[in-house]
Design a protein around this motif. Structure first.
Motif, PDB file in Angstrom:
ATOM      1  N   UNK A 117      34.618  41.723  33.463  1.00 29.10           N
ATOM      2  CA  UNK A 117      36.075  41.784  33.383  1.00 29.10           C
ATOM      3  C   UNK A 117      36.520  43.087  32.713  1.00 29.10           C
ATOM      4  N   UNK A 118      35.810  43.504  31.685  1.00 25.88           N
ATOM      5  CA  UNK A 118      36.162  44.759  31.014  1.00 25.88           C
ATOM      6  C   UNK A 118      35.940  45.963  31.931  1.00 25.88           C
ATOM      7  N   UNK A 119      34.861  45.911  32.710  1.00 19.65           N
ATOM      8  CA  UNK A 119      34.579  47.008  33.638  1.00 19.65           C
ATOM      9  C   UNK A 119      35.676  47.116  34.696  1.00 19.65           C
ATOM     10  N   UNK A 120      36.088  45.979  35.238  1.00 16.28           N
ATOM     11  CA  UNK A 120      37.155  45.986  36.243  1.00 16.28           C
ATOM     12  C   UNK A 120      38.470  46.465  35.640  1.00 16.28           C
ATOM     13  N   UNK A 121      38.761  46.032  34.412  1.00 14.24           N
ATOM     14  CA  UNK A 121      39.972  46.478  33.722  1.00 14.24           C
ATOM     15  C   UNK A 121      39.976  47.996  33.550  1.00 14.24           C
ATOM     16  N   UNK A 122      38.856  48.552  33.062  1.00 14.03           N
ATOM     17  CA  UNK A 122      38.789  50.002  32.823  1.00 14.03           C
ATOM     18  C   UNK A 122      38.946  50.777  34.121  1.00 14.03           C
ATOM     19  N   UNK A 123      38.314  50.283  35.186  1.00 14.11           N
ATOM     20  CA  UNK A 123      38.427  50.965  36.488  1.00 14.11           C
ATOM     21  C   UNK A 123      39.860  50.921  37.013  1.00 14.11           C
ATOM     22  N   UNK A 124      40.471  49.748  36.986  1.00 16.79           N
ATOM     23  CA  UNK A 124      41.820  49.599  37.541  1.00 16.79           C
ATOM     24  C   UNK A 124      42.832  50.374  36.701  1.00 16.79           C
ATOM     25  N   UNK A 125      42.680  50.340  35.375  1.00 20.86           N
ATOM     26  CA  UNK A 125      43.561  51.125  34.510  1.00 20.86           C
ATOM     27  C   UNK A 125      43.370  52.614  34.767  1.00 20.86           C
ATOM     28  N   UNK A 269      45.899  41.997  38.644  1.00 16.72           N
ATOM     29  CA  UNK A 269      44.940  42.705  39.505  1.00 16.72           C
ATOM     30  C   UNK A 269      43.506  42.493  39.024  1.00 16.72           C
ATOM     31  N   UNK A 270      43.310  42.532  37.704  1.00 16.29           N
ATOM     32  CA  UNK A 270      41.968  42.331  37.142  1.00 16.29           C
ATOM     33  C   UNK A 270      41.510  40.895  37.381  1.00 16.29           C
ATOM     34  N   UNK A 271      42.402  39.931  37.175  1.00 15.48           N
ATOM     35  CA  UNK A 271      42.054  38.524  37.416  1.00 15.48           C
ATOM     36  C   UNK A 271      41.653  38.315  38.877  1.00 15.48           C
ATOM     37  N   UNK A 272      42.404  38.914  39.784  1.00 23.08           N
ATOM     38  CA  UNK A 272      42.102  38.766  41.211  1.00 23.08           C
ATOM     39  C   UNK A 272      40.739  39.386  41.538  1.00 23.08           C
ATOM     40  N   UNK A 273      40.499  40.587  41.023  1.00 22.28           N
ATOM     41  CA  UNK A 273      39.224  41.258  41.276  1.00 22.28           C
ATOM     42  C   UNK A 273      38.057  40.477  40.668  1.00 22.28           C
ATOM     43  N   UNK A 274      38.289  39.886  39.496  1.00 19.57           N
ATOM     44  CA  UNK A 274      37.232  39.093  38.848  1.00 19.57           C
ATOM     45  C   UNK A 274      36.877  37.875  39.693  1.00 19.57           C
ATOM     46  N   UNK A 275      37.894  37.190  40.221  1.00 19.80           N
ATOM     47  CA  UNK A 275      37.647  36.019  41.065  1.00 19.80           C
ATOM     48  C   UNK A 275      36.864  36.390  42.314  1.00 19.80           C
ATOM     49  N   UNK A 276      37.109  37.576  42.844  1.00 22.78           N
ATOM     50  CA  UNK A 276      36.402  38.020  44.044  1.00 22.78           C
ATOM     51  C   UNK A 276      34.979  38.464  43.730  1.00 22.78           C
ATOM     52  N   UNK A 277      34.822  39.146  42.602  1.00 20.68           N
ATOM     53  CA  UNK A 277      33.566  39.838  42.321  1.00 20.68           C
ATOM     54  C   UNK A 277      32.545  38.975  41.603  1.00 20.68           C
ATOM     55  N   UNK A 284      30.044  32.658  36.962  1.00 21.29           N
ATOM     56  CA  UNK A 284      31.254  31.841  37.099  1.00 21.29           C
ATOM     57  C   UNK A 284      32.492  32.659  36.758  1.00 21.29           C
ATOM     58  N   UNK A 285      33.593  32.326  37.390  1.00 25.53           N
ATOM     59  CA  UNK A 285      34.866  32.966  37.041  1.00 25.53           C
ATOM     60  C   UNK A 285      35.273  32.456  35.661  1.00 25.53           C
ATOM     61  N   UNK A 286      35.736  33.333  34.754  1.00 22.64           N
ATOM     62  CA  UNK A 286      36.150  32.883  33.413  1.00 22.64           C
ATOM     63  C   UNK A 286      37.154  31.738  33.501  1.00 22.64           C
ATOM     64  N   UNK A 287      36.983  30.750  32.625  1.00 22.79           N
ATOM     65  CA  UNK A 287      37.831  29.551  32.695  1.00 22.79           C
ATOM     66  C   UNK A 287      39.283  29.855  32.334  1.00 22.79           C
ATOM     67  N   UNK A 288      39.501  30.880  31.535  1.00 20.46           N
ATOM     68  CA  UNK A 288      40.861  31.284  31.162  1.00 20.46           C
ATOM     69  C   UNK A 288      41.109  32.698  31.668  1.00 20.46           C
ATOM     70  N   UNK A 289      42.147  32.873  32.467  1.00 21.75           N
ATOM     71  CA  UNK A 289      42.464  34.191  33.014  1.00 21.75           C
ATOM     72  C   UNK A 289      43.119  35.070  31.954  1.00 21.75           C
ATOM     73  N   UNK A 290      43.149  36.360  32.215  1.00 22.01           N
ATOM     74  CA  UNK A 290      43.821  37.283  31.291  1.00 22.01           C
ATOM     75  C   UNK A 290      45.315  36.976  31.214  1.00 22.01           C
ATOM     76  N   UNK A 291      45.898  36.620  32.348  1.00 20.42           N
ATOM     77  CA  UNK A 291      47.326  36.271  32.360  1.00 20.42           C
ATOM     78  C   UNK A 291      47.602  35.083  31.439  1.00 20.42           C
ATOM     79  N   UNK A 292      46.713  34.089  31.460  1.00 20.30           N
ATOM     80  CA  UNK A 292      46.899  32.921  30.600  1.00 20.30           C
ATOM     81  C   UNK A 292      46.810  33.307  29.131  1.00 20.30           C
ATOM     82  N   UNK A 293      45.872  34.201  28.792  1.00 22.24           N
ATOM     83  CA  UNK A 293      45.801  34.680  27.403  1.00 22.24           C
ATOM     84  C   UNK A 293      47.091  35.414  27.031  1.00 22.24           C
ATOM     85  N   UNK A 294      47.567  36.272  27.935  1.00 18.78           N
ATOM     86  CA  UNK A 294      48.759  37.072  27.660  1.00 18.78           C
ATOM     87  C   UNK A 294      49.986  36.181  27.468  1.00 18.78           C
TER      88      UNK A 294
END
Length: 301
Positions: A117-125, A269-277, A284-294
């Motif tokens: 998730x951190x890797x996808x975040x850094x790439x997308x940012x 965008x990161x949550x979507x990419x995480x679910x795909x990747x 497993x996809x993380x049980x709590x999405x970044x949006x839910x934390x936010x």
């Protein structure tokens, strides 16, 4: 807490450090040379039958959705791109050599979920900032915490106290490590990256990821490393609370000049990419999405 004089060199002596497969190192080094083409990348992959099988399985996964089976490494590299294949090979290689320390509540799978998730975040940012090295940022964020399992394995008593204090005091692990040892897990991961002869750019991204304030103050030249550092502020999959939420919101605003609604879009965008990747990497996809934390999951104690 008592400061220890144990140096990082004492902890990470040669018998402790795992060896990274040569094929992964070769691919990373090729990726830093703009003159390298698919033919150059094909050779080390085909020389490692295990990696070749994994690469073909990766490219033929539902994530890419090609209508017919990809049978050759050359074709895979042409269709998917050398950096995507290199990052997959790196992921595969690091996973294969990092031990599971069996440390208290620590869950190695959660660490890999966090790393993805951190890797996808850094790439997308990085891409949103039009940085040319977004794939390097992916790799730097992917590897930023790779030394933690080794540290837990080698220093279980010390880290038991650090983990407890992190939970009780809501502080960053890196700050507690520096108080106790004079170094942190970023220094440890950078040492491991150097031992593996990874490109200097990767070593620097990894080493600096706990220095958020300094990178944000560094201006244009430090925007890439700052993306990797911001990724380190994301909540961990194993945490019910997100103690660094405001720090990330403020850092994002300082780096991009954008408000929290832009961060929310980035998280989507990161949550979507995480679910795909994640399923492609057998995670497993993380049980709590970044949006839910936010949106305030961490306010429910």
């Amino acid at each position: 807490m008592t400061t220890t004089t144990k140096s990082l060199e004492d902890v990470f002596h040669s018998e402790v450090l795992p060896a990274l497969p040569h094929s992964a190192i070769t691919l990373l080094q090729l990726s830093q040379n703009p003159d390298s083409g698919p033919n150059d990348f094909t050779k080390p992959i085909e020389a490692d039958p295990g990696l070749m099988g994994q690469v073909l399985k990766f490219v033929n996964s539902s994530y890419f959705g090609f209508s017919r089976e990809i049978m050759s490494v050359q074709q895979a590299l042409t269709l998917v791109g050398t950096r995507a294949i290199t990052n997959f090979a790196l992921w595969n290689a690091v996973f294969s050599v990092i031990p599971n320390p069996k440390f208290g509540p620590f869950d190695l799978k959660s660490l890999w979920q966090d790393s993805l998730r951190r890797a996808l975040f850094a790439r997308i940012l990085g891409r949103s900032l039009n940085l040319s090295n977004a794939e390097d940022l992916f790799a730097g964020a992917l590897l930023q915490d790779m030394a933690i399992p080794l540290l837990l394995k080698e220093l279980p008593e010390e880290y038991q106290g650090l983990v407890e204090r992190r939970a009780q005091e809501g502080r960053r692990l890196s700050g507690l490590e520096n108080e106790m040892f004079g170094w942190d897990h970023a220094d440890a991961a950078a040492m491991l990256a150097k031992q593996w002869n990874l490109p200097d750019e990767f070593v620097t991204l990894i080493a600096q990821h706990t220095h958020v304030a300094e990178l944000l103050a560094g201006g244009e030249a430090k925007r890439g490393p700052a993306c990797v550092a911001l990724a380190s502020l994301l909540p961990s999959c194993s945490d019910d609370t997100w103690g660094e939420q405001q720090q990330l919101v403020d850092a994002f605003s300082q780096l991009t000049g954008q408000n929290e609604s832009a961060l929310q879009k980035l998280f989507e965008d990161v949550d979507e990419a995480t679910c795909e990747f994640a399923p492609v990497l057998k995670l497993p996809v993380p049980k709590t999405s970044l949006i839910e934390y936010l949106q305030g999951k961490d306010s429910n104690d």
